[in-house]
Design a protein around this motif. Structure first.
Motif, PDB file in Angstrom:
ATOM      1  N   MET A  27      12.749  -5.697  -1.274  1.00 13.87           N
ATOM      2  CA  MET A  27      12.488  -4.262  -1.222  1.00 13.87           C
ATOM      3  C   MET A  27      11.363  -3.880  -2.172  1.00 13.87           C
ATOM      4  O   MET A  27      10.539  -3.021  -1.852  1.00 13.87           O
ATOM      5  CB  MET A  27      13.768  -3.481  -1.554  1.00 13.87           C
ATOM      6  CG  MET A  27      13.637  -1.997  -1.395  1.00 13.87           C
ATOM      7  SD  MET A  27      13.341  -1.563   0.338  1.00 13.87           S
ATOM      8  CE  MET A  27      12.923   0.138   0.162  1.00 13.87           C
ATOM      9  N   ALA A  28      11.298  -4.520  -3.338  1.00 11.47           N
ATOM     10  CA  ALA A  28      10.222  -4.254  -4.292  1.00 11.47           C
ATOM     11  C   ALA A  28       8.877  -4.643  -3.692  1.00 11.47           C
ATOM     12  O   ALA A  28       7.885  -3.908  -3.834  1.00 11.47           O
ATOM     13  CB  ALA A  28      10.471  -5.002  -5.599  1.00 11.47           C
ATOM     14  N   ALA A  29       8.834  -5.787  -3.007  1.00 15.35           N
ATOM     15  CA  ALA A  29       7.589  -6.231  -2.360  1.00 15.35           C
ATOM     16  C   ALA A  29       7.183  -5.260  -1.259  1.00 15.35           C
ATOM     17  O   ALA A  29       6.005  -4.928  -1.112  1.00 15.35           O
ATOM     18  CB  ALA A  29       7.773  -7.630  -1.793  1.00 15.35           C
ATOM     19  N   TYR A  30       8.162  -4.769  -0.508  1.00 13.63           N
ATOM     20  CA  TYR A  30       7.890  -3.788   0.553  1.00 13.63           C
ATOM     21  C   TYR A  30       7.332  -2.496  -0.038  1.00 13.63           C
ATOM     22  O   TYR A  30       6.320  -1.973   0.444  1.00 13.63           O
ATOM     23  CB  TYR A  30       9.171  -3.515   1.339  1.00 13.63           C
ATOM     24  CG  TYR A  30       9.034  -2.408   2.354  1.00 13.63           C
ATOM     25  CD1 TYR A  30       8.463  -2.639   3.590  1.00 13.63           C
ATOM     26  CD2 TYR A  30       9.467  -1.115   2.059  1.00 13.63           C
ATOM     27  CE1 TYR A  30       8.319  -1.626   4.520  1.00 13.63           C
ATOM     28  CE2 TYR A  30       9.332  -0.096   2.980  1.00 13.63           C
ATOM     29  CZ  TYR A  30       8.764  -0.352   4.208  1.00 13.63           C
ATOM     30  OH  TYR A  30       8.620   0.664   5.110  1.00 13.63           O
ATOM     31  N   SER A  31       7.972  -1.986  -1.060  1.00 13.40           N
ATOM     32  CA  SER A  31       7.526  -0.735  -1.684  1.00 13.40           C
ATOM     33  C   SER A  31       6.130  -0.876  -2.270  1.00 13.40           C
ATOM     34  O   SER A  31       5.296   0.029  -2.145  1.00 13.40           O
ATOM     35  CB  SER A  31       8.501  -0.298  -2.776  1.00 13.40           C
ATOM     36  OG  SER A  31       9.760  -0.021  -2.215  1.00 13.40           O
ATOM     37  N   SER A  32       5.861  -2.007  -2.893  1.00 10.31           N
ATOM     38  CA  SER A  32       4.551  -2.262  -3.479  1.00 10.31           C
ATOM     39  C   SER A  32       3.475  -2.333  -2.397  1.00 10.31           C
ATOM     40  O   SER A  32       2.403  -1.731  -2.536  1.00 10.31           O
ATOM     41  CB  SER A  32       4.587  -3.568  -4.269  1.00 10.31           C
ATOM     42  OG  SER A  32       3.311  -3.918  -4.718  1.00 10.31           O
ATOM     43  N   ALA A  33       3.763  -3.050  -1.332  1.00 11.85           N
ATOM     44  CA  ALA A  33       2.806  -3.179  -0.229  1.00 11.85           C
ATOM     45  C   ALA A  33       2.566  -1.829   0.436  1.00 11.85           C
ATOM     46  O   ALA A  33       1.429  -1.496   0.797  1.00 11.85           O
ATOM     47  CB  ALA A  33       3.305  -4.199   0.791  1.00 11.85           C
ATOM     48  N   GLN A  34       3.612  -1.029   0.567  1.00 10.46           N
ATOM     49  CA  GLN A  34       3.475   0.293   1.176  1.00 10.46           C
ATOM     50  C   GLN A  34       2.617   1.201   0.311  1.00 10.46           C
ATOM     51  O   GLN A  34       1.775   1.938   0.822  1.00 10.46           O
ATOM     52  CB  GLN A  34       4.856   0.901   1.395  1.00 10.46           C
ATOM     53  CG  GLN A  34       4.824   2.205   2.158  1.00 10.46           C
ATOM     54  CD  GLN A  34       6.218   2.781   2.352  1.00 10.46           C
ATOM     55  OE1 GLN A  34       7.071   2.683   1.475  1.00 10.46           O
ATOM     56  NE2 GLN A  34       6.451   3.366   3.506  1.00 10.46           N
ATOM     57  N   ALA A  35       2.793   1.137  -0.996  1.00 14.99           N
ATOM     58  CA  ALA A  35       2.011   1.964  -1.907  1.00 14.99           C
ATOM     59  C   ALA A  35       0.529   1.589  -1.850  1.00 14.99           C
ATOM     60  O   ALA A  35      -0.348   2.465  -1.903  1.00 14.99           O
ATOM     61  CB  ALA A  35       2.542   1.825  -3.326  1.00 14.99           C
ATOM     62  N   LYS A  36       0.248   0.293  -1.707  1.00 14.72           N
ATOM     63  CA  LYS A  36      -1.149  -0.168  -1.669  1.00 14.72           C
ATOM     64  C   LYS A  36      -1.886   0.323  -0.434  1.00 14.72           C
ATOM     65  O   LYS A  36      -3.108   0.444  -0.451  1.00 14.72           O
ATOM     66  CB  LYS A  36      -1.205  -1.689  -1.740  1.00 14.72           C
ATOM     67  CG  LYS A  36      -0.889  -2.233  -3.100  1.00 14.72           C
ATOM     68  CD  LYS A  36      -0.929  -3.751  -3.113  1.00 14.72           C
ATOM     69  CE  LYS A  36      -0.501  -4.285  -4.462  1.00 14.72           C
ATOM     70  NZ  LYS A  36      -0.414  -5.749  -4.471  1.00 14.72           N
ATOM     71  N   LEU A  37      -1.140   0.606   0.638  1.00  9.94           N
ATOM     72  CA  LEU A  37      -1.779   1.084   1.862  1.00  9.94           C
ATOM     73  C   LEU A  37      -2.597   2.353   1.619  1.00  9.94           C
ATOM     74  O   LEU A  37      -3.678   2.525   2.174  1.00  9.94           O
ATOM     75  CB  LEU A  37      -0.736   1.373   2.946  1.00  9.94           C
ATOM     76  CG  LEU A  37      -0.100   0.195   3.647  1.00  9.94           C
ATOM     77  CD1 LEU A  37       0.924   0.679   4.650  1.00  9.94           C
ATOM     78  CD2 LEU A  37      -1.128  -0.666   4.326  1.00  9.94           C
ATOM     79  N   TYR A  38      -2.055   3.239   0.815  1.00 10.41           N
ATOM     80  CA  TYR A  38      -2.717   4.531   0.621  1.00 10.41           C
ATOM     81  C   TYR A  38      -3.419   4.642  -0.728  1.00 10.41           C
ATOM     82  O   TYR A  38      -4.093   5.635  -0.993  1.00 10.41           O
ATOM     83  CB  TYR A  38      -1.709   5.658   0.827  1.00 10.41           C
ATOM     84  CG  TYR A  38      -1.253   5.686   2.266  1.00 10.41           C
ATOM     85  CD1 TYR A  38      -2.068   6.201   3.262  1.00 10.41           C
ATOM     86  CD2 TYR A  38      -0.037   5.141   2.643  1.00 10.41           C
ATOM     87  CE1 TYR A  38      -1.682   6.193   4.591  1.00 10.41           C
ATOM     88  CE2 TYR A  38       0.366   5.130   3.964  1.00 10.41           C
ATOM     89  CZ  TYR A  38      -0.467   5.659   4.931  1.00 10.41           C
ATOM     90  OH  TYR A  38      -0.076   5.647   6.251  1.00 10.41           O
ATOM     91  N   GLN A  39      -3.273   3.629  -1.583  1.00 10.05           N
ATOM     92  CA  GLN A  39      -3.992   3.645  -2.850  1.00 10.05           C
ATOM     93  C   GLN A  39      -5.404   3.102  -2.677  1.00 10.05           C
ATOM     94  O   GLN A  39      -6.322   3.530  -3.364  1.00 10.05           O
ATOM     95  CB  GLN A  39      -3.244   2.835  -3.909  1.00 10.05           C
ATOM     96  CG  GLN A  39      -1.981   3.500  -4.372  1.00 10.05           C
ATOM     97  CD  GLN A  39      -1.168   2.620  -5.314  1.00 10.05           C
ATOM     98  OE1 GLN A  39      -1.418   1.434  -5.451  1.00 10.05           O
ATOM     99  NE2 GLN A  39      -0.177   3.227  -5.958  1.00 10.05           N
TER     100      GLN A  39
END
Length: 145
Positions: A27-39
């Motif tokens: 879940m941490a990897a998912y959240s991190s990857a999701q955040a990078k999409l819009y950063q």
């Protein structure tokens, strides 16, 4: 419905399971990857470009090939989708998303099997894996080869 101690305990354990999933490395990897999409501004621009052309594509779909921009939009949406999919952040997000989905599917299957072998657990893509025909009947329809 009356709240029994068994029901309360079941709710507490399901909440604990939810917290374990939320706090997992997957879940941490998912959240991190999701955040990078819009950063990342470049990734965000590719997503925005695809979203914009997708709206035009939906308009063209109403009229099909009779729409004056049909050929252009069809080529453009494939191009923008490919650009977006080839982005490293989008690819990392899709991998993280698949890993999280697999975790959730495995948990669902384990819970269902614990209750009874007759309980079916939904799985991502299961309709394509059952019989190979895509109907999801597991071959009961007779279309499996």
């Amino acid at each position: 419905m009356f709240a029994t101690m068994e029901f309360v305990e079941l709710l507490e354990k399901s909440e604990q399971l939810g917290l374990m999933i939320r706090d997992s490395a997957i879940m941490a990897a998912y959240s991190s990857a999701q955040a990078k999409l819009y950063q990342d501004s470049e990734t965000k621009a590719k997503i925005d470009a695809f979203t914009a052309i997708k709206e035009q594509y939906e308009e063209v779909q109403r009229f099909g090939r009779y729409h004056p921009d049909y050929s252009f939009i069809m080529k453009e949406i494939r191009s923008k989708k490919r650009e977006m999919d080839m982005d490293a952040n989008v690819a990392a997000f899709k991998i993280a998303e698949r890993n999280l989905q697999k975790l959730l599917d495995d948990i669902s299957a384990k819970l269902a099997a614990t209750v009874s072998v007759n309980v079916k657990a939904p799985r991502a893509g299961a309709a394509w894996k059952d019989s190979g025909c895509g109907c999801g009947s597991g071959g009961a329809c007779g279309c499996a080869s």
